[in-house]
Write a protein that holds these residues in place. Structure first.
Motif, short mmCIF file in Angstrom:
data_model
loop_
_atom_site.label_atom_id
_atom_site.label_comp_id
_atom_site.label_asym_id
_atom_site.label_seq_id
_atom_site.Cartn_x
_atom_site.Cartn_y
_atom_site.Cartn_z
N THR A 280 26.10 -23.28 -20.06
CA THR A 280 25.85 -23.01 -18.64
C THR A 280 26.59 -21.80 -18.09
O THR A 280 26.19 -21.26 -17.07
N TRP B 75 29.19 -21.79 -16.39
CA TRP B 75 29.39 -22.14 -14.98
C TRP B 75 30.63 -21.52 -14.36
O TRP B 75 30.78 -21.52 -13.15
N TYR C 239 29.79 -19.24 -11.64
CA TYR C 239 29.22 -19.75 -10.39
C TYR C 239 30.13 -19.37 -9.23
O TYR C 239 31.35 -19.36 -9.34
N GLY C 240 29.53 -19.04 -8.15
CA GLY C 240 30.29 -18.67 -6.96
C GLY C 240 30.40 -17.17 -6.78
O GLY C 240 31.00 -16.70 -5.80
N SER C 241 29.82 -16.41 -7.68
CA SER C 241 29.89 -14.95 -7.57
C SER C 241 28.99 -14.41 -6.47
O SER C 241 29.13 -13.26 -6.05
N LYS C 242 28.06 -15.23 -5.99
CA LYS C 242 27.22 -14.84 -4.86
C LYS C 242 27.82 -15.46 -3.60
O LYS C 242 28.17 -16.63 -3.59
N PRO C 243 27.97 -14.67 -2.54
CA PRO C 243 28.58 -15.19 -1.30
C PRO C 243 27.90 -16.47 -0.81
O PRO C 243 26.67 -16.59 -0.85
N GLY C 244 28.71 -17.43 -0.39
CA GLY C 244 28.21 -18.66 0.18
C GLY C 244 27.95 -19.77 -0.83
O GLY C 244 27.64 -20.89 -0.44
N GLN C 245 28.11 -19.52 -2.12
CA GLN C 245 27.87 -20.57 -3.12
C GLN C 245 28.98 -21.61 -3.14
O GLN C 245 28.73 -22.76 -3.46
N LEU C 246 30.20 -21.18 -2.84
CA LEU C 246 31.35 -22.09 -2.86
C LEU C 246 32.16 -21.93 -1.58
O LEU C 246 32.23 -20.84 -1.02
N GLU D 167 33.78 -11.78 -9.33
CA GLU D 167 33.14 -12.42 -10.48
C GLU D 167 33.96 -13.64 -10.91
O GLU D 167 35.15 -13.71 -10.67
N LEU E 157 34.33 -19.57 -9.58
CA LEU E 157 34.64 -20.96 -9.89
C LEU E 157 35.77 -21.04 -10.91
O LEU E 157 36.69 -21.84 -10.77
#
Length: 82
Positions: free
Chosen positions: A36, A38, A41-48, A66, A69
């Motif tokens: 995954t 994973w 994950y969170g490298s795009k604004p607003g994901q986390l 980058e 998470l």
């Protein structure tokens, strides 16, 4: 699941459900291990949900923006938080 200096997870998936594979391969059936990645994950604004500590650690890292998470939960960055 790996939680160490970094973080990642893999799982078994029915090959028929992996749409990125060629149709010929999917028709053969069976299972495949899917990595995954994973930690990215969170490298795009607003994901986390990110707080000031997360932003500070990210900005001081070798790869700002980058692997968000991974920076939030893996052992490699725990010293910076202390």
């Amino acid at each position: 699941v790996i939680l160490g200096t970094g973080t990642n997870a893999a799982y078994r998936e029915d090959i028929k459900r992996i749409t990125k594979l060629p149709k010929e391969m999917r028709k053969q059936g069976g299972e495949m291990v899917v990595n995954t990645e994973w930690g990215a994950y969170g490298s795009k604004p607003g994901q986390l949900p990110i707080n000031d500590v997360d932003r500070t650690i990210d900005a001081a890292s070798v790869n700002p923006g980058e692997q968000i998470l991974e920076k939030m939960i893996s052992g490699m960055y725990l010293g910076e938080m202390v």
